[in-house]
Design an enzyme around this catalytic site. Structure first.
Site, PDB file in Angstrom:
ATOM      1  N   ARG A 232       0.866  -1.182   0.000  1.00 28.59           N
ATOM      2  CA  ARG A 232       0.000   0.000   0.000  1.00 28.59           C
ATOM      3  C   ARG A 232       0.901   1.230   0.000  1.00 28.59           C
ATOM      4  O   ARG A 232       1.924   1.264   0.708  1.00 28.59           O
ATOM      5  CB  ARG A 232      -0.914   0.037   1.233  1.00 28.59           C
ATOM      6  CG  ARG A 232      -2.109  -0.906   1.181  1.00 28.59           C
ATOM      7  CD  ARG A 232      -3.151  -0.515   0.117  1.00 28.59           C
ATOM      8  NE  ARG A 232      -4.256  -1.448   0.057  1.00 28.59           N
ATOM      9  CZ  ARG A 232      -4.335  -2.511  -0.737  1.00 28.59           C
ATOM     10  NH1 ARG A 232      -3.348  -2.793  -1.569  1.00 28.59           N
ATOM     11  NH2 ARG A 232      -5.406  -3.289  -0.731  1.00 28.59           N
ATOM     12  N   GLU A 261      -2.732   7.498  -4.876  1.00 26.33           N
ATOM     13  CA  GLU A 261      -3.023   6.861  -6.170  1.00 26.33           C
ATOM     14  C   GLU A 261      -4.480   6.970  -6.616  1.00 26.33           C
ATOM     15  O   GLU A 261      -4.761   6.905  -7.809  1.00 26.33           O
ATOM     16  CB  GLU A 261      -2.595   5.385  -6.161  1.00 26.33           C
ATOM     17  CG  GLU A 261      -3.449   4.486  -5.289  1.00 26.33           C
ATOM     18  CD  GLU A 261      -3.008   3.017  -5.337  1.00 26.33           C
ATOM     19  OE1 GLU A 261      -1.808   2.748  -5.168  1.00 26.33           O
ATOM     20  OE2 GLU A 261      -3.874   2.149  -5.534  1.00 26.33           O
ATOM     21  N   HIS A 293      -0.691  -0.277  -9.792  1.00 25.71           N
ATOM     22  CA  HIS A 293      -1.427  -1.237  -8.954  1.00 25.71           C
ATOM     23  C   HIS A 293      -1.918  -2.420  -9.788  1.00 25.71           C
ATOM     24  O   HIS A 293      -3.109  -2.737  -9.808  1.00 25.71           O
ATOM     25  CB  HIS A 293      -2.601  -0.531  -8.252  1.00 25.71           C
ATOM     26  CG  HIS A 293      -2.939  -1.164  -6.933  1.00 25.71           C
ATOM     27  ND1 HIS A 293      -3.246  -0.452  -5.809  1.00 25.71           N
ATOM     28  CD2 HIS A 293      -3.017  -2.470  -6.556  1.00 25.71           C
ATOM     29  CE1 HIS A 293      -3.496  -1.268  -4.809  1.00 25.71           C
ATOM     30  NE2 HIS A 293      -3.362  -2.507  -5.244  1.00 25.71           N
TER      31      HIS A 293
HETATM   32  P1  NAI Z   1      -1.292 -11.241   5.079  1.00 24.00           P
HETATM   33  O1  NAI Z   1      -2.284 -10.773   6.058  1.00 24.00           O
HETATM   34  O2  NAI Z   1      -1.285 -12.695   4.677  1.00 24.00           O
HETATM   35  O3  NAI Z   1       0.185 -10.891   5.600  1.00 24.00           O
HETATM   36  C1  NAI Z   1       0.539  -9.670   6.153  1.00 24.00           C
HETATM   37  C2  NAI Z   1       1.689  -9.921   7.105  1.00 24.00           C
HETATM   38  O4  NAI Z   1       2.153  -8.657   7.562  1.00 24.00           O
HETATM   39  C3  NAI Z   1       1.307 -10.753   8.341  1.00 24.00           C
HETATM   40  O5  NAI Z   1       2.209 -11.824   8.512  1.00 24.00           O
HETATM   41  C4  NAI Z   1       1.400  -9.745   9.489  1.00 24.00           C
HETATM   42  O6  NAI Z   1       1.817 -10.333  10.716  1.00 24.00           O
HETATM   43  C5  NAI Z   1       2.461  -8.789   8.946  1.00 24.00           C
HETATM   44  N1  NAI Z   1       2.460  -7.487   9.593  1.00 24.00           N
HETATM   45  C6  NAI Z   1       1.415  -6.761  10.057  1.00 24.00           C
HETATM   46  N2  NAI Z   1       1.862  -5.620  10.607  1.00 24.00           N
HETATM   47  C7  NAI Z   1       3.212  -5.620  10.492  1.00 24.00           C
HETATM   48  C8  NAI Z   1       4.232  -4.719  10.869  1.00 24.00           C
HETATM   49  N3  NAI Z   1       3.953  -3.600  11.513  1.00 24.00           N
HETATM   50  N4  NAI Z   1       5.505  -5.053  10.574  1.00 24.00           N
HETATM   51  C9  NAI Z   1       5.801  -6.213   9.951  1.00 24.00           C
HETATM   52  N5  NAI Z   1       4.880  -7.117   9.566  1.00 24.00           N
HETATM   53  C10 NAI Z   1       3.598  -6.816   9.833  1.00 24.00           C
HETATM   54  O7  NAI Z   1      -1.465 -10.313   3.797  1.00 24.00           O
HETATM   55  P2  NAI Z   1      -1.050 -10.626   2.285  1.00 24.00           P
HETATM   56  O8  NAI Z   1      -2.152 -11.341   1.603  1.00 24.00           O
HETATM   57  O9  NAI Z   1       0.308 -11.198   2.260  1.00 24.00           O
HETATM   58  O10 NAI Z   1      -1.032  -9.142   1.671  1.00 24.00           O
HETATM   59  C11 NAI Z   1      -0.103  -8.177   2.095  1.00 24.00           C
HETATM   60  C12 NAI Z   1      -0.506  -6.831   1.536  1.00 24.00           C
HETATM   61  O11 NAI Z   1      -0.346  -6.834   0.117  1.00 24.00           O
HETATM   62  C13 NAI Z   1      -1.996  -6.467   1.730  1.00 24.00           C
HETATM   63  O12 NAI Z   1      -2.204  -5.877   2.998  1.00 24.00           O
HETATM   64  C14 NAI Z   1      -2.235  -5.481   0.622  1.00 24.00           C
HETATM   65  O13 NAI Z   1      -2.007  -4.186   1.119  1.00 24.00           O
HETATM   66  C15 NAI Z   1      -1.172  -5.828  -0.421  1.00 24.00           C
HETATM   67  N6  NAI Z   1      -1.749  -6.292  -1.687  1.00 24.00           N
HETATM   68  C16 NAI Z   1      -1.384  -5.663  -2.847  1.00 24.00           C
HETATM   69  C17 NAI Z   1      -1.896  -6.057  -4.069  1.00 24.00           C
HETATM   70  C18 NAI Z   1      -1.487  -5.425  -5.356  1.00 24.00           C
HETATM   71  O14 NAI Z   1      -2.174  -5.603  -6.382  1.00 24.00           O
HETATM   72  N7  NAI Z   1      -0.370  -4.698  -5.413  1.00 24.00           N
HETATM   73  C19 NAI Z   1      -2.890  -7.142  -4.131  1.00 24.00           C
HETATM   74  C20 NAI Z   1      -3.142  -7.786  -2.863  1.00 24.00           C
HETATM   75  C21 NAI Z   1      -2.612  -7.351  -1.690  1.00 24.00           C
END
Ligand code: NAI
Length: 327
Positions: A232, A261, A293
């Site tokens: 993000r 964005e 994105h």
């Molecule tokens: P997820 O929920 O499986 O993993 C997120 C991880 O971040 C978790 O392990 C959590 O413990 C960790 N986390 C939370 N706060 C933290 C912090 N302060 N410091 C370090 N780690 C922390 O989420 P997933 O599916 O891996 O997605 C991650 C991000 O990717 C989403 O939140 C979304 O913003 C982004 N995304 C981007 C897309 C794109 O098209 N560019 C599409 C889908 C998701």
């Protein structure tokens, strides 16, 4: 159910029409906002994407329009005021995982392109310029990659980078023992910044992670580090990053997301004057690569987004427990 879809593009329509059987869907290109909300009248659900800002006043208007469900066709939900939705008795569902491979592989695409400059080589060769001047990259093998957030996407990205022979450092409050067994070394945030040649962000945007990469964090990073953000935009303080690029401490920046964005990404603005000076400045750097994105944009991910969203709507309609509810 009657569903009003906002911020839709031809690819959304294609995949949802393919898998929809039971619902009456109206597709709208406009984002859901104060002006477009009348389009939701008569619908029981709205379906929205990452840049539809669902704040308290929009939720109040949705409630008045009779909407009972907000179906996010994305994983992130930082754009929804969940408290306001709860007060209005409107349920919020999302697609928690569609293809984490899509985003992890896009992060790799940004790294590979920035490093080996294939985007420049492509244009050069098309112009009949076969010079290799200024196309020098570096071997990824044995470089240290720091991953912030090792959930679904970060975990897959970690395995990809291990497969390329990189050393992988990670920072997450919840270390994944399978990743540790695979060779990932969990360290604290500071240590990750100090030792990484490439830093890639895969944590969600929350109040705790907003501007996680600020001037202080950038100052701790290796000289010439590569920063990748497919998560993000607001994880990065963009002004601080511009300064770090100008003073040449940040070596490369690859972003699929940008703080401001909305109203820019996903739209063809090629005939218009870009009003965002920070983005315009970012676009001038030769060592910056921006995609708008598109990390999620694969056949597999679009299929899964459509199937899960339609299942979420069906579960709501049939009063089945909402496994993908966001509370
Ligand atoms: P997820 O929920 O499986 O993993 C997120 C991880 O971040 C978790 O392990 C959590 O413990 C960790 N986390 C939370 N706060 C933290 C912090 N302060 N410091 C370090 N780690 C922390 O989420 P997933 O599916 O891996 O997605 C991650 C991000 O990717 C989403 O939140 C979304 O913003 C982004 N995304 C981007 C897309 C794109 O098209 N560019 C599409 C889908 C998701």
């Amino acid at each position: 159910m009657k569903i009003a879809f906002f911020s839709t593009k031809p690819y959304d329509r294609e995949f949802f029409e393919k898998y929809n059987e039971a619902n009456q869907i109206s597709f709208y290109e406009v984002a859901l906002n104060e002006q477009s909300i009348r389009l939701a009248e008569g619908a029981e659900a709205v379906c929205v994407f990452v840049n539809d800002k669902i704040n308290a006043s929009i939720i109040e208007a949705l409630q008045k329009a009779g909407v009972q469900l907000i179906a996010l066709r994305c994983a992130g939900f930082n754009n929804v005021d969940l408290g306001a939705a709860r007060n209005a008795s409107i349920k919020v569902v999302r697609v928690p995982a569609y293809s984490p491979y899509a985003v992890a592989e896009h992060a790799l695409a940004l790294i590979m392109t920035l490093n080996r400059k294939t985007h420049k080589a492509y244009n050069r060769v098309r112009e009949g310029n076969f010079s290799l001047e200024k196309l020098t990259g570096f071997d990824l093998y044995h470089k240290t990659v720091g991953i912030i957030g090792t959930g679904k996407i970060g975990g897959i990205f970690a395995k990809i980078m291990l497969g390329l022979g990189c050393k992988v450092l990670a920072y997450d409050m919840f270390p994944d023992e399978h990743l540790t067994a695979a060779g990932v070394n969990y360290v604290d945030f500071e240590e990750l910044l100090i030792h990484s040649d490439i830093v890639s962000l895969h944590c969600p945007l929350t109040e705790a992670t907003r501007h996680l990469i600020n001037a202080e964090a950038l100052a701790q990073m290796k000289l010439g580090v590569m920063l990748i953000n497919t998560s993000r935009g607001a994880l990065i303080d963009t002004q601080a990053v511009v300064e770090a690029l100008k003073n040449k401490t940040l070596g490369y920046l690859g972003i699929d997301v940008y703080e401001q964005e909305e109203n820019i990404f996903f739209n063809d603005l090629s005939g218009q004057i870009l009003q965002d000076d920070t983005l315009a400045r970012l676009m001038t750097f030769p060592n910056v690569l921006i995609t708008s994105h598109q990390g999620f944009l694969t056949e597999e991910a679009l299929t899964q987004i459509a199937i899960t969203t339609l299942q979420n709507v069906s579960d709501f309609e049939h009063k089945i427990a909402l496994i993908n509810e966001v509370k």
